[in-house]
Design an enzyme around this catalytic site. Structure first.
Site, PDB file in Angstrom:
ATOM      1  CD1 TRP B 243      13.866   0.411   6.549  1.00 38.61           C
ATOM      2  CD2 TRP B 243      11.862   0.869   5.684  1.00 38.61           C
ATOM      3  NE1 TRP B 243      13.502   1.665   6.996  1.00 38.61           N
ATOM      4  CE2 TRP B 243      12.269   1.975   6.485  1.00 38.61           C
ATOM      5  CE3 TRP B 243      10.621   0.947   5.047  1.00 38.61           C
ATOM      6  CZ2 TRP B 243      11.488   3.115   6.658  1.00 38.61           C
ATOM      7  CZ3 TRP B 243       9.856   2.093   5.227  1.00 38.61           C
ATOM      8  CH2 TRP B 243      10.283   3.144   6.017  1.00 38.61           C
ATOM      9  CG  ASP B 306      14.702   5.165   8.371  1.00 39.37           C
ATOM     10  OD1 ASP B 306      14.022   6.096   7.942  1.00 39.37           O
ATOM     11  OD2 ASP B 306      14.240   4.048   8.647  1.00 39.37           O
TER      12      ASP B 306
END
Lengths: 234, 583
Positions: B243, B306
């Site tokens: 993302w 992440d």
């Protein structure tokens, strides 16, 4: 169709129970009996009792309160709605141990109103208690009176601002960034200090509130009963 | 003196009134973006991820005179996370929910506006946000919340093409929020959704036509290497999104891109294994999408740590050789130095408080300390917190100081184990009734996660000053044990890291763990903004604060710098306003 949505998830109340332990029990108690958060077994919900209201409260929190967005997804939120409704229909109000009327007198003569307010009457250095009986259970209220350091909302933690000129200001922090700090002092004055003018910011004691261990057992029960009777605007 | 000499080399003498190159922006110009310091041509300014400006009109001597020149009033309740692009005095910026504006970068006056219509409900985890654009030729490229890539004419604002990346409401929900990266004739785009049972990928599209040219699945498919790193069928819904934006090394023709957490975020009961390629940096061939190597920072992650940070590409003498390096301040709290040619591990050192790893083996695999996994009842003794020691916000590297500036989050948070079971369909899309209800009750009036990060609560009512949320008193964030701890316990800091040693040269502490990025300049200034809205300028050599501006709203973006008519400007989104400063 919020009701239908919740109905679809009624079967998920068991899943909701597990989610409740993860996301809710820390404040609302492992059985929803309340604590820092509201007692959910009474079936009374301050921010709305409809399925949609409960969903919104759980999913997105309530602005200006301690109730946060829970962090669950929609499906989990509906499961939590189902679980909360299931315990709401089972529960009963806690029975306060003392005399609320007598407790109101204890509240008055103990000087509580110098820091706390009820129905807009009183000080602002401590939390507003107008609906504390809805938000806190009996055990929590008693603990807050005799062991006020046990659990303090961060915005009511005591701080001491020591200026470079040697002045010490006790109060609670209203705001802070890297340039300045804003304080409500013990005399209810709004103060702002540039950090360039501050020697240190101390946190010597968690709470500004004294411990009321000197209260008799009866006075304590009465005071707890009085506070527990405060439900805010109905 | 050494720095002064380097300054003379790296900084660019710009005559007042000089024009910067305009449209079209060729790929050759993108390769040499550092030669156009008056423009800001891609998300990180240059392919190496440095977010370094070679401009030095604004410097340590005169930054104290910085003044607001203009504001762009976004008039939007969502977080502004955008990094604008600037080409020859025209700024191209995204507003949340995929509106695009072309703005005169000297005055802030709007030249054209493009509006994208997203569905009423989208599946973004943390706000209906967008982080910016990419440009090639006369065309701007943007990802959308409903999983499209759109190409927009930079001169007119007209849409040129629109390509569907995937079904946005499938499998619990996909979204795309990051700025694309143009490499050669391709637009590289990532996607979000690691909080849901999705299957992640990275895509490349033909910049001219919008046709998809390749897709790299971030979870190995059957028959591919590392397929067996997920128990059972957990690979089918294992998350691993892409993302944020990556970096690119033209010399080796390698694309570097970070990946997100595995799903379910906080529960590995049903996904035993390392869960490749979650929480990793991928080295890919941008022509084909083939994997060259990977390095996983956090195997079998259970903390949502992440690895979607911006890769920082360095070339430096190290261990008796000139090496191609990747520097990475990871969300798990460790700063890593890797070999860019093969993913080899040199070292990892913590840059914030951490409780979960006692060391690393020679391949960089962490030696995990037991007792840090989330529990059903919650555990609040784990450092770093769920938002990590670093997150998506941009770091910046200065070739003058040879320091990497990291805006770090030094905090703990409460981790609770998901109770979800892991089986495809078990966490599928909400029922139609449920979805409709949520959309109807929330889409217009309830921005999700208006506070800091996932699950953040909205700010207190009527209190714009506290719009940041964060751990400020006066918001409901502070009283919630699942959210942040008191300012005395959790804070932010700019860490000036020596990337070859993993040792900070200095640190600059701020009250609240940040969400904004940093930009270093050839003026030896590091710019950034805090969650309370303080825009600051630090001396890149010492960390001394040289200037500040009280913007009093949350900063969720990183600064840029550029020239208009030969004068240097600094722009940064504070709240929903893009503030531009100049001398």
């Amino acid at each position: 169709m919020p009701y239908a949505a919740a109905q679809q998830h009624t079967a998920g109340a068991a899943d909701g129970a597990a989610l409740f332990q993860t996301y809710c029990a820390y404040c609302h108690g492992s059985h929803g009996e309340g604590g820092r958060g509201a007692d959910l077994t009474t079936g009374e919900y301050q921010h709305g009792s409809s399925d949609n209201d409960l969903f919104s409260t759980i999913r997105y929190g309530v602005r200006g309160t301690e109730m946060p967005a829970t962090g669950v997804n929609d499906d989990e939120a509906w499961k939590l709605v189902a679980f909360v409704k299931s315990i709401g229909s089972q529960g009963a109000k806690e029975v306060a141990p003392g005399d609320a009327g007598a407790g109101k007198q204890v509240y008055a003569r103990s000087g509580c109103a110098s820091c706390h307010s009820i129905d807009k009457q009183g000080g602002a250095i401590g939390p507003d208690l107008s609906d504390v009986g809805r938000r806190r259970n009996l055990k929590y209220i008693e603990e807050s009176i005799v062991k006020p350091d046990a659990d303090i909302p961060v915005q009511y933690r005591a701080i001491q601002v020591v200026t470079k000129s040697g002045q010490t200001i006790n109060g609670i922090r209203l705001n802070e960034d890297d340039i300045s700090i804003q304080v409500r002092d013990l005399d209810d004055n709004l103060r702002s200090f540039l950090k360039a003018d501050i020697r240190e910011i101390r946190h010597d004691k968690p709470s500004l509130m004294p411990s009321y261990t000197s209260l008799s057992r009866k006075d304590l029960d009465d005071l707890v009963s009085y506070l527990h009777s405060l439900r805010g605007a109905q | 003196m050494k720095i002064a000499r380097m300054l003379a080399v790296l900084a660019v003498a710009i005559p007042l009134g000089a024009q910067t190159p305009g449209l079209p922006v060729s790929y050759e110009r993108l390769l040499k973006a550092d030669q156009e310091p008056g423009n800001w041509l891609m998300y990180s300014n240059t392919y190496n991820g440095w977010r370094f400006s070679r401009l030095n009109q604004i410097n340590t001597e005169n930054v104290k005179n910085l003044r607001v020149k203009w504001l762009f009033q976004g008039r939007h309740e969502q977080k502004f996370e955008t990094t604008p692009l600037v080409v020859n005095g025209i700024m191209y910026l995204t507003r949340p929910e995929n509106d695009v504006f072309a703005v005169d970068a000297e005055t802030g006056r709007v030249l054209w506006a493009y509006s994208y219509k997203n569905p009423e409900r989208t599946y973004n985890c943390c706000g209906r946000v967008n982080r910016g654009l990419a440009i090639l030729g006369n065309t701007l490229f943007m990802n959308t919340l409903d999983m499209h890539v759109v190409a927009i004419d930079a001169k007119s604002g007209r849409e040129i093409w629109k390509t569907k990346m995937g079904q946005y409401d499938e499998s619990g929900g996909y979204a795309a929020t990051g700025a694309p990266l143009v490499v050669k004739d391709k637009v590289i785009v990532g996607m979000a959704g690691g909080e849901h049972p999705i299957s992640g990928f990275l895509d490349a599209y033909d910049a001219a036509t919008g046709k998809r040219l390749w897709r790299f699945h971030t979870i190995p498919q059957p028959g591919e290497p590392n397929f067996g790193t997920w128990a059972g069928d957990s690979w089918k819904t294992g998350g691993v999104s892409t993302w944020n934006t990556g970096s690119y090394d033209p010399e080796s023709n390698t694309l570097f891109w970070g990946t997100s957490n595995p799903w379910p975020d906080y529960n590995k009961d049903f996904r035993a294994g390392d869960n490749l390629y979650s929480c990793s940096v991928l080295a890919l061939d941008p022509d084909t999408g083939k994997l060259k190597w990977y390095f996983q920072f956090t195997p079998s992650d259970t903390h949502d740590w992440d690895a979607t940070q911006i890769p920082i590409l360095l070339d430096a003498p190290y261990r008796d050789a000139n090496r191609h390096l990747v520097a990475w301040a990871a969300r798990n709290g460790f700063f890593y130095l890797l070999d860019r040619d093969n993913g080899g591990f040199y070292f990892a050192k913590s840059f914030v408080r951490q409780t979960w790893a006692k060391g690393f083996d020679d391949k960089g695999r962490p030696e995990v300390i037991p007792g840090n996994d989330p529990t059903p009842e919650g555990i609040d003794t784990v450092f770093p917190g769920v938002d990590g020691g670093a997150n998506w916000m941009a770091h910046s590297y200065s070739p003058l100081t040879k320091l990497l500036y990291i805006f770090a989050r030094d905090e703990r948070r409460r981790f609770s184990k998901n109770s979800v079971r892991h089986a495809p369909g078990d966490e599928g899309p909400p029922t139609e009734a449920g979805a409709a209800t949520a959309a109807a009750s929330t889409s217009s009036a309830r921005p999700d996660a208006a506070g800091g990060g996932r699950g953040g609560a909205p700010p207190a009512p009527g209190n714009g000053v506290f719009g940041a949320g964060g751990n400020l008193p006066g918001t409901n964030m502070g009283g919630n044990p699942r959210q942040r701890f008191a300012p005395e316990e959790s804070w932010g800091k700019v860490v000036a890291m020596d990337p070859l040693a993993g040792v900070p040269k200095w640190e600059y502490k701020v009250v609240t763990p940040p969400w904004g990025g940093l930009m270093a300049t050839a003026g030896n200034v590091v710019f950034g903004g805090t969650l309370e809205g303080m825009v600051f300028a630090l001396d890149a050599r010492t960390g001394e604060r040289l200037w500040y501006f009280s913007g009093n709203d949350r900063v969720y973006a990183a600064p840029i710098s550029y020239l208009v008519n030969g004068k240097q400007y600094i722009s940064l989104a504070v709240g929903d306003v893009i503030i531009t400063f100049g001398l």
